[in-house]
Scaffold this motif. Structure first.
Motif, PDB file in Angstrom:
ATOM      1  N   ASP A   8      -5.599  56.450-118.262  1.00  0.00           N
ATOM      2  CA  ASP A   8      -4.815  56.270-117.038  1.00  0.00           C
ATOM      3  C   ASP A   8      -3.853  57.440-116.932  1.00  0.00           C
ATOM      4  O   ASP A   8      -2.916  57.568-117.730  1.00  0.00           O
ATOM      5  N   GLY A   9      -4.078  58.295-115.961  1.00  0.00           N
ATOM      6  CA  GLY A   9      -3.257  59.493-115.822  1.00  0.00           C
ATOM      7  C   GLY A   9      -1.797  59.226-115.531  1.00  0.00           C
ATOM      8  O   GLY A   9      -0.956  60.116-115.695  1.00  0.00           O
ATOM      9  N   LEU A  10      -1.463  57.998-115.133  1.00  0.00           N
ATOM     10  CA  LEU A  10      -0.072  57.680-114.830  1.00  0.00           C
ATOM     11  C   LEU A  10       0.761  57.478-116.102  1.00  0.00           C
ATOM     12  O   LEU A  10       1.982  57.643-116.071  1.00  0.00           O
ATOM     13  N   ILE A  11       0.089  57.128-117.193  1.00  0.00           N
ATOM     14  CA  ILE A  11       0.839  56.851-118.428  1.00  0.00           C
ATOM     15  C   ILE A  11       0.395  57.740-119.590  1.00  0.00           C
ATOM     16  O   ILE A  11       1.021  57.721-120.654  1.00  0.00           O
ATOM     17  N   TRP A  12      -0.668  58.501-119.409  1.00  0.00           N
ATOM     18  CA  TRP A  12      -1.189  59.353-120.482  1.00  0.00           C
ATOM     19  C   TRP A  12      -0.189  60.455-120.826  1.00  0.00           C
ATOM     20  O   TRP A  12       0.406  61.069-119.938  1.00  0.00           O
ATOM     21  N   GLU A  13       0.004  60.680-122.102  1.00  0.00           N
ATOM     22  CA  GLU A  13       0.919  61.734-122.549  1.00  0.00           C
ATOM     23  C   GLU A  13       0.161  62.731-123.412  1.00  0.00           C
ATOM     24  O   GLU A  13      -0.356  62.381-124.474  1.00  0.00           O
ATOM     25  N   PRO A  14       0.058  63.991-122.976  1.00  0.00           N
ATOM     26  CA  PRO A  14      -0.674  64.993-123.754  1.00  0.00           C
ATOM     27  C   PRO A  14       0.099  65.403-125.008  1.00  0.00           C
ATOM     28  O   PRO A  14       1.328  65.299-125.065  1.00  0.00           O
ATOM     29  N   GLU A  15      -0.646  65.873-126.011  1.00  0.00           N
ATOM     30  CA  GLU A  15       0.006  66.358-127.230  1.00  0.00           C
ATOM     31  C   GLU A  15       0.785  67.634-126.958  1.00  0.00           C
ATOM     32  O   GLU A  15       1.808  67.896-127.597  1.00  0.00           O
ATOM     33  N   ALA A  16       0.283  68.441-126.043  1.00  0.00           N
ATOM     34  CA  ALA A  16       0.980  69.675-125.654  1.00  0.00           C
ATOM     35  C   ALA A  16       0.884  69.826-124.142  1.00  0.00           C
ATOM     36  O   ALA A  16      -0.082  69.359-123.521  1.00  0.00           O
ATOM     37  N   LYS A  17       1.873  70.466-123.561  1.00  0.00           N
ATOM     38  CA  LYS A  17       1.893  70.607-122.104  1.00  0.00           C
ATOM     39  C   LYS A  17       0.938  71.709-121.663  1.00  0.00           C
ATOM     40  O   LYS A  17       0.410  72.485-122.474  1.00  0.00           O
ATOM     41  N   PHE A  18       0.727  71.804-120.338  1.00  0.00           N
ATOM     42  CA  PHE A  18      -0.295  72.678-119.773  1.00  0.00           C
ATOM     43  C   PHE A  18       0.312  73.806-118.945  1.00  0.00           C
ATOM     44  O   PHE A  18       1.418  73.683-118.415  1.00  0.00           O
ATOM     45  N   ASP A  19      -0.474  74.872-118.820  1.00  0.00           N
ATOM     46  CA  ASP A  19      -0.060  76.001-117.972  1.00  0.00           C
ATOM     47  C   ASP A  19      -0.365  75.727-116.504  1.00  0.00           C
ATOM     48  O   ASP A  19       0.207  76.367-115.617  1.00  0.00           O
ATOM     49  N   GLY A  20      -1.275  74.809-116.258  1.00  0.00           N
ATOM     50  CA  GLY A  20      -1.623  74.459-114.891  1.00  0.00           C
ATOM     51  C   GLY A  20      -2.150  73.035-114.819  1.00  0.00           C
ATOM     52  O   GLY A  20      -2.757  72.544-115.776  1.00  0.00           O
ATOM     53  N   VAL A  21      -1.883  72.381-113.706  1.00  0.00           N
ATOM     54  CA  VAL A  21      -2.417  71.042-113.448  1.00  0.00           C
ATOM     55  C   VAL A  21      -3.006  71.040-112.044  1.00  0.00           C
ATOM     56  O   VAL A  21      -2.356  71.473-111.084  1.00  0.00           O
ATOM     57  N   LEU A  22      -4.235  70.565-111.953  1.00  0.00           N
ATOM     58  CA  LEU A  22      -4.867  70.362-110.655  1.00  0.00           C
ATOM     59  C   LEU A  22      -4.926  68.863-110.408  1.00  0.00           C
ATOM     60  O   LEU A  22      -5.569  68.124-111.164  1.00  0.00           O
ATOM     61  N   LEU A  23      -4.242  68.408-109.371  1.00  0.00           N
ATOM     62  CA  LEU A  23      -4.192  66.992-109.041  1.00  0.00           C
ATOM     63  C   LEU A  23      -4.891  66.748-107.713  1.00  0.00           C
ATOM     64  O   LEU A  23      -4.335  67.006-106.645  1.00  0.00           O
ATOM     65  N   ASP A  24      -6.133  66.322-107.795  1.00  0.00           N
ATOM     66  CA  ASP A  24      -6.869  65.873-106.607  1.00  0.00           C
ATOM     67  C   ASP A  24      -6.638  64.372-106.539  1.00  0.00           C
ATOM     68  O   ASP A  24      -7.389  63.576-107.106  1.00  0.00           O
ATOM     69  N   ALA A  25      -5.593  63.971-105.851  1.00  0.00           N
ATOM     70  CA  ALA A  25      -5.083  62.609-105.951  1.00  0.00           C
ATOM     71  C   ALA A  25      -5.949  61.598-105.206  1.00  0.00           C
ATOM     72  O   ALA A  25      -6.599  61.925-104.204  1.00  0.00           O
ATOM     73  N   PRO A  26      -5.958  60.348-105.684  1.00  0.00           N
ATOM     74  CA  PRO A  26      -6.644  59.276-104.935  1.00  0.00           C
ATOM     75  C   PRO A  26      -6.057  59.194-103.530  1.00  0.00           C
ATOM     76  O   PRO A  26      -4.834  59.214-103.366  1.00  0.00           O
ATOM     77  N   CYS A  27      -6.919  59.122-102.522  1.00  0.00           N
ATOM     78  CA  CYS A  27      -6.412  59.156-101.145  1.00  0.00           C
ATOM     79  C   CYS A  27      -7.317  58.344-100.234  1.00  0.00           C
ATOM     80  O   CYS A  27      -8.322  57.774-100.670  1.00  0.00           O
ATOM     81  N   SER A  28      -6.986  58.327 -98.965  1.00  0.00           N
ATOM     82  CA  SER A  28      -7.760  57.571 -97.987  1.00  0.00           C
ATOM     83  C   SER A  28      -9.113  58.208 -97.697  1.00  0.00           C
ATOM     84  O   SER A  28     -10.008  57.555 -97.160  1.00  0.00           O
ATOM     85  N   ALA A  29      -9.266  59.504 -98.013  1.00  0.00           N
ATOM     86  CA  ALA A  29     -10.535  60.242 -97.845  1.00  0.00           C
ATOM     87  C   ALA A  29     -10.988  60.329 -96.389  1.00  0.00           C
ATOM     88  O   ALA A  29     -12.178  60.536 -96.119  1.00  0.00           O
ATOM     89  N   THR A  30     -10.061  60.216 -95.445  1.00  0.00           N
ATOM     90  CA  THR A  30     -10.461  60.294 -94.039  1.00  0.00           C
ATOM     91  C   THR A  30     -10.997  61.674 -93.673  1.00  0.00           C
ATOM     92  O   THR A  30     -11.719  61.811 -92.682  1.00  0.00           O
ATOM     93  N   GLY A  31     -10.671  62.689 -94.465  1.00  0.00           N
ATOM     94  CA  GLY A  31     -11.166  64.030 -94.175  1.00  0.00           C
ATOM     95  C   GLY A  31     -12.643  64.214 -94.465  1.00  0.00           C
ATOM     96  O   GLY A  31     -13.226  65.241 -94.115  1.00  0.00           O
ATOM     97  N   THR A  32     -13.280  63.208 -95.101  1.00  0.00           N
ATOM     98  CA  THR A  32     -14.695  63.325 -95.457  1.00  0.00           C
ATOM     99  C   THR A  32     -15.604  62.603 -94.468  1.00  0.00           C
ATOM    100  O   THR A  32     -16.755  62.319 -94.784  1.00  0.00           O
ATOM    101  N   PHE A  33     -15.107  62.335 -93.256  1.00  0.00           N
ATOM    102  CA  PHE A  33     -15.883  61.493 -92.347  1.00  0.00           C
ATOM    103  C   PHE A  33     -17.176  62.151 -91.875  1.00  0.00           C
ATOM    104  O   PHE A  33     -18.060  61.486 -91.335  1.00  0.00           O
TER     105      PHE A  33
END
Length: 433
Positions: free
Chosen positions: A293-318
């Motif tokens: 679960d990405g909301l509570i997951w804690e990495p051992e070390a932090k990252f130089d970059g994060v790509l967050l393609d967030a859960p959404c309504s997806a209306t752009g895929t119509f």
């Protein structure tokens, strides 16, 4: 009792009506497979009837309201789905023939005990629609969309944009691929043309995706041109540690690996992660795959970059999922907005100082895009905007907003000789202070 003979074309329409009925109840449309419907021609017609009914849903609503004063009769079994399918054929697929639309609709209605008493009503509605076909085909663009979304999008993007979206909805989505390596011979074999960076667009295809040139060798993956934009905006050095949050099915993960990053791909669905592993294996790519679960997951070390393609309504895929705009309510969007904010906060905590966060959603709702960006500016002090520049969007400069965000709309034309449109996306980029 002697079994009734099945007229040609009736079986596929009964099956198509059953599939459409599921979608009308809230399911996502899954096209018929060769296993379900072995005859290729029948399968193509069935899928075309259902997708046309979904793309024309708003116009069919208008027609049904026009001819049925009391609406769809209750407890009428497949009546509504059959009516929508056959109205679609009658009005928008004339090459399939008016006679078959009328005859097979009535015949299918008669053969179901729940709807057989409505066969005369079915015939009457279709006859009236046939007489007004020219008028019904000319209904304006807003009629294709739910009123709430149509009004919102006109207010947000302008009436002209809605016209373009309507055209994109009817035309559907072409096949876009991200290629592993530049190879003109592969592009030619695919009957494709370059669009932006390593995205190519297939002009026409007469076989399944997994039968196209280069698939078995893992030389490309399917990814809409708009969906390929966010991962390109990280601009980190080779070997940088990058987290792909909400990663499945893995198209963006593959982009990050191709860019030379050390990628951790996280998703909370074990089945989706397993499929992602298979997709990456076909490409000859590997990443650190995490089921959590990405909301509570804690990495051992932090990252130089994060790509967050967030859960959404997806209306752009119509363009490829037309049912999505009829399945989303204002309450659905509000729930996703709240979830996205939790993911944004979690993503920010995973970054090293100076690290880059790219937030994106395949949604046309400003609450999930532009308004989320304002929320980040007002709420998360650790993030500062890192505006996208026109040079990063060659051929799609009109998608760049004054604030340095990316906003693609389904009606926007894309560069390249094959033309066409793209999915609706919002992308914003930040740096951790």
């Amino acid at each position: 009792m002697k079994k009734q003979k099945m007229p040609p074309g009736l079986g596929l329409r009964i099956a198509a009506a059953e599939r459409l009925a599921e979608v009308l109840k809230g399911a996502n449309f899954v096209p018929f497979s060769a296993t379900e419907m072995p005859d290729g021609r029948d399968r193509a017609i069935a899928n075309r009837l259902v997708t046309t009914a979904l793309r024309r849903h708003g116009q069919l609503d208008f027609a049904i309201a026009r001819y049925l004063d009391r609406g769809i009769p209750k407890k009428s079994g497949p009546f509504e789905a059959l009516l929508r399918l056959c109205l679609s054929q009658l009005l928008y697929l004339p090459e399939l023939g008016d006679h078959s639309a009328l005859f097979l609709a009535v015949e299918a209605t008669k053969r179901d005990t729940r709807s057989q008493h409505l066969s005369k009503l079915m015939n009457a509605v279709l006859r009236r629609a046939q007489g007004e076909a020219h008028f019904l085909r000319g209904l304006p663009a807003p009629s294709l969309f739910p009123e709430r979304l149509g009004l919102l999008w006109i207010k947000t993007y302008g009436e002209g944009s809605l016209e373009g979206m309507a055209d994109a909805l009817i035309d559907g989505a072409p096949l876009d691929l991200t290629v592993k390596d530049a190879d003109a011979s592969l592009v030619d074999a695919l009957k494709a043309s370059p669009v932006i960076a390593d995205t190519v667009r297939v002009a026409t295809r007469d076989s399944a995706v997994d039968m196209l040139s280069g698939y078995a060798e893992g030389r490309w993956w399917v990814q809409d041109v708009a969906a390929a934009i966010p991962a390109r905006l990280l601009h980190l050095t080779a070997g940088a540690k990058v987290l792909d949050l909400c990663a499945a099915p893995g198209g963006k993960t593959a982009q990050l690996i191709k860019a030379g990053y050390a990628v951790t791909a996280l998703d909370n669905d074990a089945g989706r992660v397993e499929r992602m592993a298979g997709n990456l294996a076909r490409l000859g790519y590997s990443a650190d795959l995490v089921v959590a679960d990405g909301l509570i997951w804690e990495p051992e070390a932090k990252f130089d970059g994060v790509l967050l393609d967030a859960p959404c309504s997806a209306t752009g895929t119509f363009r490829r999922h037309p049912e999505v705009i009829w399945h989303r309510s204002a309450a659905d969007v509000a729930g996703r907005v709240a979830l996205q904010r939790r993911f944004i906060a979690a993503a920010a905590k995973c970054l090293n100082p100076g690290g880059v966060l790219v937030y994106c959603v395949c949604s046309l709702e400003p609450e999930e895009g532009e308004e989320q960006a304002r929320w980040i500016a007002d709420t998360i002090d650790s993030l500062e905007p890192l505006p996208v520049t026109a040079e990063e969007l060659p051929g799609l400069e009109e998608a760049l907003t004054d604030e340095g965000f990316v906003r693609t709309l389904p009606g926007m034309p894309v560069p390249g000789e094959n033309g066409g449109t793209l999915d609706g996306f919002f992308v914003a980029r930040y740096r951790r202070r």
